[in-house]
Structure formats: structure tokens, C-alpha cells
Design an enzyme around this catalytic site. Structure first.
Site, PDB file in Angstrom:
ATOM      1  N   LYS A 134       0.845  -1.203   0.000  1.00 13.83           N
ATOM      2  CA  LYS A 134       0.000   0.000   0.000  1.00 13.83           C
ATOM      3  C   LYS A 134       0.882   1.256   0.000  1.00 13.83           C
ATOM      4  CE  LYS A 134      -3.736  -2.562   2.149  1.00 13.83           C
ATOM      5  NZ  LYS A 134      -4.433  -2.991   3.371  1.00 13.83           N
TER       6      LYS A 134
ATOM      7  N   GLN B 122      -4.713  -2.076   9.577  1.00 18.59           N
ATOM      8  CA  GLN B 122      -4.489  -3.359   8.915  1.00 18.59           C
ATOM      9  C   GLN B 122      -5.018  -4.495   9.791  1.00 18.59           C
ATOM     10  OE1 GLN B 122      -3.191  -3.784   5.686  1.00 18.59           O
ATOM     11  NE2 GLN B 122      -3.933  -5.858   6.033  1.00 18.59           N
TER      12      GLN B 122
ATOM     13  N   ASP C 252     -11.174   2.460   4.076  1.00 23.69           N
ATOM     14  CA  ASP C 252     -11.394   1.022   3.911  1.00 23.69           C
ATOM     15  C   ASP C 252     -12.897   0.726   3.805  1.00 23.69           C
ATOM     16  OD1 ASP C 252      -9.275  -0.692   3.554  1.00 23.69           O
ATOM     17  OD2 ASP C 252      -8.791  -0.862   5.698  1.00 23.69           O
TER      18      ASP C 252
END
Ligand code: NAP
Length: 291
Positions: A52, A96, A119
Site C-alpha cells: 500500500k 491493517q 477502507d
């Protein structure tokens, strides 16, 4: 059989985003800034975060990784999230997953400001997605939709079978494909670990989305001729390679591919589309904050 090349499609989208970032900075505006929080030492999570970070660099975003030890308490993590919610230099941030077992994942996701939730995991954004309202669509389903769109795959009236009902892949992609529009307008069936005789459903499917995390689960005899197969699975399988493992999808590609009209490879299919979709969401977050 046509290969759905996620790597090439993501590269094309990457160019578009990079050009828009250039325009943004030429106007004197700040670059989009994505922060990732990484708790603990999970190898796969470290790789995802590194990828990322690399993608941020390629599209011209600023990126920061907040590395926290495995021993971080829930309270400490919530404190960091509150700090990022208030930090005007951060447009979006992600936590994460998975988190260490002693931390309540949903509690943590609920603490993210929905306007920075790139997200798309906050209940407000999940709710908007359900209602078909504009929102941050979680990256993997967003990437799958973009891939179907890029290859002009006609989904209208098609029977789509989704294998897996997780909050981050199975449920949202089932919802998106059942909504009005293109891609969309599908008749959707969701299968999961309690579904008996999964072949009964997959054999009737025009489109199969496999997101269960079981290496090479979908075999040729489970797929009808001409189906579109999207393989979301990523599992590290022990192998005689320098890293000691190989990446396997949920589809037995060698067997299934010859029967398909379209199929994604693993790697190089949904994975790159997921990362580029996170970049799209971050760009959107930045754009919404300048308005
Ligand atoms: P998850 O949260 O573990 O969910 C797995 C789902 O599969 C569950 O709904 C489970 O059913 C179902 N399932 C498990 N075994 C099954 C079986 N034998 N038959 C039918 N259904 C079964 O996983 P996830 O986060 O959705 O991820 C799924 C896979 O996609 C993993 O390999 C993950 O690494 C990968 N992934 C890839 C990307 C990407 O960018 N390519 C992104 C996200 C995830 P129950 O609900 O009944 O337990």
C-alpha cells in the site's frame, strides 16, 4: 477464455490517479495523505502495508505507517485513532487487519471518523453501501466491480454465486452486484461453510466470486461452461520456493480456466485491484475534504 488482468487494469487506473494528483499539486493543493496502522508482526500484514505504501508513492500520495507493538492495548489504539481523526494533514487511514486477539476489532473500526474511513468498514459507510448511496466502498469489492466494468462484462440478469459471507468481501460484493446498474442487476446467491452441496449452486452460476480462503477449492466439475470466475482467495501454501511458500487462490486455475469465458489469475487479479481501489478512496477522501 479471457484473462481478467488486474495488474494491467490497476496500472491504467494508477496513471489516471497520478495525473489528477499532478493537477492537484499544480493548483497549489496538498497531496492526498494515507496513513496505515500496523499492530504486531504478522508477515502477511507487513507485506500488504508495504504494498500500500509503494502504491501511494506511485500515484504521488503522501503515506505514513504507524507501527505499533503486538502488546498495544485497545485503549492505546483507540487513542491513536482519535488522534488521526483530528489530524488535518491525514485524509484517510486504515487499520491493517487482523488485529491481535486482545483487541476488539469492531470497536476499533467503529472509532474511525467515517469521512476518513477509506477502507469503508465503518457502520455508517457499510450502511450507505447497503442503501446504494455514494460512500467509500471497501477496496476488494470496489476492485472487483471496477474489473467487471473495465472488461465490459454484462452482468444484467446473470446469476452470481458468491462463496463466502465476510463483512469485507462476500457480503458487500453480493450487495453491490444485486443493486441496480452495470455492473449489477444480478440475481445473487451467497454460499458459506454451512451451505450443503455448494456445486448445486456454482453449476448454475454465470458468475462465481470465490472468497473463502481455501486453496484451489473450486474445481472444474463445479463450474458451468462459459462462466465468469473471480478468484479473491490469497493463501500462503508451503512450497519449495525461496520464501518457503507460494500464493494460492480459491480456484483450481489450471482445471477451471479452460471452461471460463473470463477468469482472474492469482496473483495479478483481484489483489492489485484491491490496492488501487484504496488509492481511489483516498483520493476521494482528499477531494471531499477540500470541498
Ligand atoms: P473470512 O473472513 O475468513 O471469510 C471466509 C468465508 O468463507 C466465511 O464466510 C466462511 O463461512 C466461508 N467458508 C470457509 N470455508 C468454506 C467452505 N469450505 N465452503 C464454503 N464457504 C466457506 O475471509 P475473507 O476476509 O472474506 O477472505 C477470503 C479470502 O480472500 C482469503 O483467502 C483472503 O486472504 C482473501 N482476500 C483477498 C483479498 C485481495 O485483495 N485479493 C482481499 C481480502 C481477502 P462461515 O461464514 O460460515 O464461516
Amino acid at each position: 477464455m479471457i484473462l481478467l488482468d488486474g495488474k494491467a487494469t490497476a496500472a491504467a487506473i494508477k496513471k489516471e490517479i497520478a495525473a489528477r494528483v499532478e493537477e492537484m499539486t499544480a493548483r497549489g493543493e496538498r497531496r492526498p495523505h494515507l496513513t496505515a496502522i500496523l499492530v504486531g508482526e504478522d508477515g502477511a500484514s507487513k507485506t500488504y502495508v508495504a504494498n500500500k505504501e509503494k502504491s501511494c508513492g506511485e500515484v504521488g500520495f503522501d503515506s505514513t505507517v504507524l507501527r505499533l507493538p503486538e502488546s498495544t492495548t485497545e485503549e492505546e489504539l483507540l487513542g491513536e485513532i482519535n488522534r488521526l481523526n483530528r489530524d488535518d494533514s491525514v485524509d484517510g487511514f486504515i487499520i491493517q487487519l487482523p488485529l491481535p486477539k486482545h483487541i476488539d476489532e469492531q470497536k476499533v473500526l467503529n472509532a474511525v471518523d467515517p469521512s476518513k474511513d477509506v477502507d469503508g468498514f465503518h457502520p455508517v459507510n457499510v450502511g450507505k453501501l447497503m442503501l446504494g448511496e455514494p460512500t467509500f466502498i471497501s477496496a476488494t469489492p470496489y476492485g472487483i466491480m471496477a474489473l467487471l466494468e473495465h472488461y465490459n462484462i454484462d452482468t444484467k440478469g446473470k446469476h452470481c454465486v458468491v462463496l463466502g459471507r465476510s463483512n469485507i468481501v462476500g457480503r458487500p460484493i453480493a450487495n453491490l452486484l444485486s443493486q441496480k446498474g452495470n455492473p449489477g442487476d444480478c440475481t445473487v446467491t451467497i454460499c458459506h461453510s454451512r451451505t450443503p452441496d455448494i456445486s448445486k449452486y456454482t453449476l448454475e452460476a454465470d458468475i462465481i466470486i470465490a472468497a473463502i480462503g481455501k486453496p484451489e477449492f473450486l474445481k472444474a466439475e463445479m463450474v458451468k461452461e462459459g462462466a465468469v470466475v473471480i478468484d479473491v482467495g490469497i493463501t500462503r501454501v508451503p512450497a519449495d520456493t525461496p520464501k518457503g511458500y507460494r500464493i494460492a487462490g480459491d480456484v483450481d486455475f489450471a482445471e477451471v480456466a479452460p471452461k471460463c469465458s473470463y477468469i482472474t489469475p492469482v496473483p495479478g487479479g483481484v489483489g492489485p485491484m484491491t490496492i488501487i481501489s484504496l488509492m481511489r478512496n483516498t483520493f476521494l477522501a482528499r477531494s471531499l475534504r477540500t470541498k
